[in-house]
Design an enzyme around this catalytic site. Structure first.
Site, short mmCIF file in Angstrom:
data_model
loop_
_atom_site.label_atom_id
_atom_site.label_comp_id
_atom_site.label_asym_id
_atom_site.label_seq_id
_atom_site.Cartn_x
_atom_site.Cartn_y
_atom_site.Cartn_z
N GLY A 117 0.82 -1.20 0.00
CA GLY A 117 0.00 0.00 0.00
C GLY A 117 0.86 1.25 0.00
N ASP A 124 -4.74 8.88 16.75
CA ASP A 124 -5.28 8.71 15.40
C ASP A 124 -5.98 7.36 15.26
OD1 ASP A 124 -5.87 9.59 12.85
OD2 ASP A 124 -3.98 8.89 11.97
N LYS A 175 7.77 -0.52 6.57
CA LYS A 175 7.17 0.78 6.30
C LYS A 175 8.27 1.77 5.97
CE LYS A 175 3.97 4.17 8.29
NZ LYS A 175 3.11 4.47 9.45
N VAL A 183 4.15 0.81 2.33
CA VAL A 183 4.36 -0.40 3.13
C VAL A 183 4.60 -1.55 2.17
CG1 VAL A 183 3.41 -1.97 4.85
CG2 VAL A 183 2.92 0.48 5.00
N GLY A 202 0.67 5.72 0.57
CA GLY A 202 -0.07 6.87 1.06
C GLY A 202 0.79 8.11 0.98
N GLY A 203 0.23 9.21 1.48
CA GLY A 203 0.94 10.46 1.39
C GLY A 203 2.23 10.47 2.19
N MET A 204 2.28 9.72 3.29
CA MET A 204 3.46 9.74 4.15
C MET A 204 4.48 8.67 3.78
SD MET A 204 3.12 12.29 6.09
CE MET A 204 4.50 11.97 7.19
N GLY A 205 4.09 7.68 2.94
CA GLY A 205 5.05 6.64 2.59
C GLY A 205 4.38 5.41 2.03
#
Length: 662
Positions: free
Chosen positions: A21, A138, A43, A28, A23-26
């Site tokens: 997967g 979160d 990650k 996996v 996402g904006g932060m990195g």
């Protein structure tokens, strides 16, 4: 910085396999640990954020925070570091399943029992973090990962990327800067995220619970400002207005959990979980349970997380007041009618209906008024009593000769397993507790606490008066039943131990794992002796033959595997069940192991010599949840998912189960 590709060596011992997967932060990735030959998840921070010092520090803090938390409900972090080209990474356990968000998208609102299960597990994971002073900040469906635990959902908390450590001195978050995911953020998170405490996580957990129950969010807005105003007002539709079958008590629970006033919320994750379990009970059951008169109680340890040390028991031989419910001796009554069993105040508690068919040798036992089913059952050594642990926490002793209930006890938590021997009945519960009762009177003798919740299996060594227990971890604990002391802790199979058996002839223990698919044999002191392989499926149940000649394993793929104990050779693999064999017992004949009883989608009795099904009971529509056999070979007991407990005389009457050649 080069792009990542499958097959690339991130470090000398980590090879990327596939992207899981982004996402904006990195991203996996699934990766192989070449040194250990295992697969892990890695990650990686997105290159665009690497030059940002606060982002890099938060990434490192995530690894450090998660690594400190030792809980089966939090994804395990193994390592973190920096690649040669300066890219931060975190190495975690590789999970197979789906996020709760994906599950909700796929299934919509979840069954109440699944909501309770997932919330309770989340509460333990988050509670473990809170105990260490770590606030997640979160909690949302994206950060709750659901795996399949032998047909039941099991959750792990992910992503401590913006976790707040109460004892941290770093200034990663400026006052007034909101951090989190807006629909799941508490009112105080919008105001000042530096000053939040653990109750902000409890708020987020309540929002997730609302979504699991109704398929909707409690607060919505077309813009972030509109959403923030709605959350600040704290007005939402009661869950029962969207799902009418929910008890109104769930509305009251949700109102407290989503209180805008921080002081009005629950004080801890486990307090919240206990309150939800009580609120979800149907109204008649809540009224019935609340009517139980107060009596002498034993104080049992209770905390957000499992204590590191197991508490010692009370003085040896001293009988304790019953910690779970009232014992009783119901008056004689006519068979076939439902008769109430009176509690200490004479009020009606349990109603037992017994139907006796002496011609065909069948005794049917039903507890009325409680939607439950037997999780585990066992005869006593003489075959005169049958002990049954029910899903709703009741433990019942049936007097088979007099056809009545001898005693019962109750816990407000699910009973999962049961073992008998040496005059004791030990019951394991979903909260990690093990209660040990006197088999004749039902008096609680000792209370033990397994290191992890969900006591999965129990077995008793009668001669040594020792009890072995396993939970959701890979530890098996050996206890003294007379002193309540921990004698030994063995590290067994990775991924948990689902089954334990003891052989009184050879003085050996056996354990079975659903994860590494092995059966391991131990001596009486739990020192390793043999590792048995070759069956190829997760082990769900184990039993030794009464004469010590065989060890049988019921497997997740429906196979029944037999090892000859003389040389530990794989003797037979019997197939016929379509579903996992949840329970297995030997039915001796003429002093030797003659047949085996298994429970899955139906009940089968197998001939050991022929390897064929002798008798099959049940159509397959109602699953068998447990089986037991008398040591003298004269009877079989079974529990089914519709709540019935049946005791059959052996041999089975021809009208009940036709012989099968399969």
């Amino acid at each position: 910085m080069p792009l990542l590709n499958a097959g690339q060596h991130l470090t000398p011992t980590l090879k990327l396999l596939r992207c899981l997967g982004m996402g904006g932060m990195g991203s996996v990735w699934a990766a192989e640990n070449l040194a250990l030959g295992t697969q892990v998840a890695v990650k990686l921070m997105a290159p665009v954020h690497i030059s940002n010092a606060p982002s890099t520090q938060r990434f490192r803090q995530e690894a450090q925070a998660a690594a400190r938390i030792r809980s089966p409900y939090v994804a395990t972090v193994f390592d973190h570091g920096m690649t040669e080209d300066g890219q931060p990474y975190i190495v975690m356990e590789l999970l197979e399943g789906e996020t709760l968000k994906r599950r909700l998208q796929r299934l919509g609102p979840l069954p109440p029992e699944d909501v309770l299960r997932l919330f309770g597990q989340t509460a333990r994971g988050v509670g473990a973090a809170h105990k260490l002073g770590v606030i997640h900040r979160d909690i949302k469906p994206d950060n709750l990962f659901v795996i399949d635990d032998e047909g039941e959902p099991f959750v792990k908390v992910l992503d401590f990327g913006i976790a707040k450590q109460l004892d941290a001195t770093s200034d990663l978050t400026a006052t007034g800067v909101a951090m989190g995911t807006p629909p799941y953020m508490s009112p105080e998170q919008y105001d000042d995220t530096k000053r939040v405490d653990l109750r902000t996580d409890l708020w987020s957990m309540a929002v997730v619970t609302y979504e699991m129950l109704t398929g909707k969010l409690p607060f919505e807005g077309s813009t972030l400002v509109v959403l923030a105003i709605a959350i600040a007002k704290g007005e939402f539709r009661p869950p029962s207005s969207l799902r009418p079958e929910l008890p109104r008590s769930v509305d009251a629970w949700m109102a407290r959990a989503l209180s805008v006033d921080v002081a009005g919320r629950f004080g801890s994750a486990m307090e919240m979980a206990d309150a939800l379990a009580s609120a979800m009970k149907p109204a008649p059951e809540r009224e019935r349970r609340s009517s139980i008169p107060a009596g002498p109680q034993v104080s049992l340890p209770h905390a957000d997380t499992e204590p590191e040390e197991v508490p010692r028991s009370r003085a040896p031989g001293k009988l304790l007041p019953d910690a779970i419910g009232a014992r009783f001796e119901p008056a004689p009554r006519s068979v076939g009618k439902a008769a109430p069993a009176a509690g200490p105040d004479g009020g009606e508690e349990l109603r037992l209906e017994i139907a006796d068919d002496p011609e065909r040798g069948v005794l049917s036992l039903d507890i009325l008024g409680i939607p439950t089913w037997g999780r585990a059952l066992s005869f006593d050594e003489r075959g005169e009593s049958l002990f049954v642990a029910f899903a709703t926490g009741e433990v019942v002793c049936f007097d088979l000769a007099r056809k009545r209930m001898r005693w019962w006890n109750r816990a407000n938590v699910r009973a999962d397993c049961l073992a008998t021997g040496a005059g004791y009945v030990a019951v394991g519960y979903a909260d990690g507790q093990i209660r040990v009762f006197d088999a004749d009177t039902g008096t609680q003798q000792i209370s033990l606490l397994h290191p992890t919740p969900f006591v999965r299996a129990l077995a008793i060594n009668p001669s040594a008066k020792a009890l072995a227990s396993s939970g959701h971890d890979d530890q098996v604990v050996l206890w003294s039943l007379t002193k309540g002391e921990r004698l030994q802790v063995a590290s067994a199979q990775g991924g948990g131990v689902r089954a334990i058996a003891f052989d009184r002839r050879l003085g050996l223990w056996a354990t079975g794992s659903p994860a590494d698919r092995t059966v391991r044999v131990w001596d009486a002191s739990f020192r390793p002796m043999q590792v048995l392989r070759g069956h190829g499926s997760a082990v769900r149940s184990l039993a030794f033959a009464p004469d010590g000649s065989y060890l049988a394993a019921g497997c997740h793929d429906g196979a029944l595997v037999l090892w000859a104990t003389r040389r530990w050779t794989l003797e037979k693999t019997l197939r016929g069940h379509k579903k996992p064999i949840v329970s297995v017992a030997f039915l001796p004949g003429a002093g030797i192991a003659g047949s085996i009883v298994t429970g899955a989608e139906n009940l089968r009795i197998w001939g050991i010599v022929t390897g064929k099904t002798q008798v099959m009971l049940g159509s397959g529509e109602v699953e068998v949840t447990g089986v037991a056999a008398r040591l003298d070979g004269k009877g079989i007991a079974s529990a089914t998912a519709d709540g019935r407990v049946l005791v059959h005389r052996w041999p089975i009457h021809p009208s009940l189960g036709a012989p099968s050649s399969k």
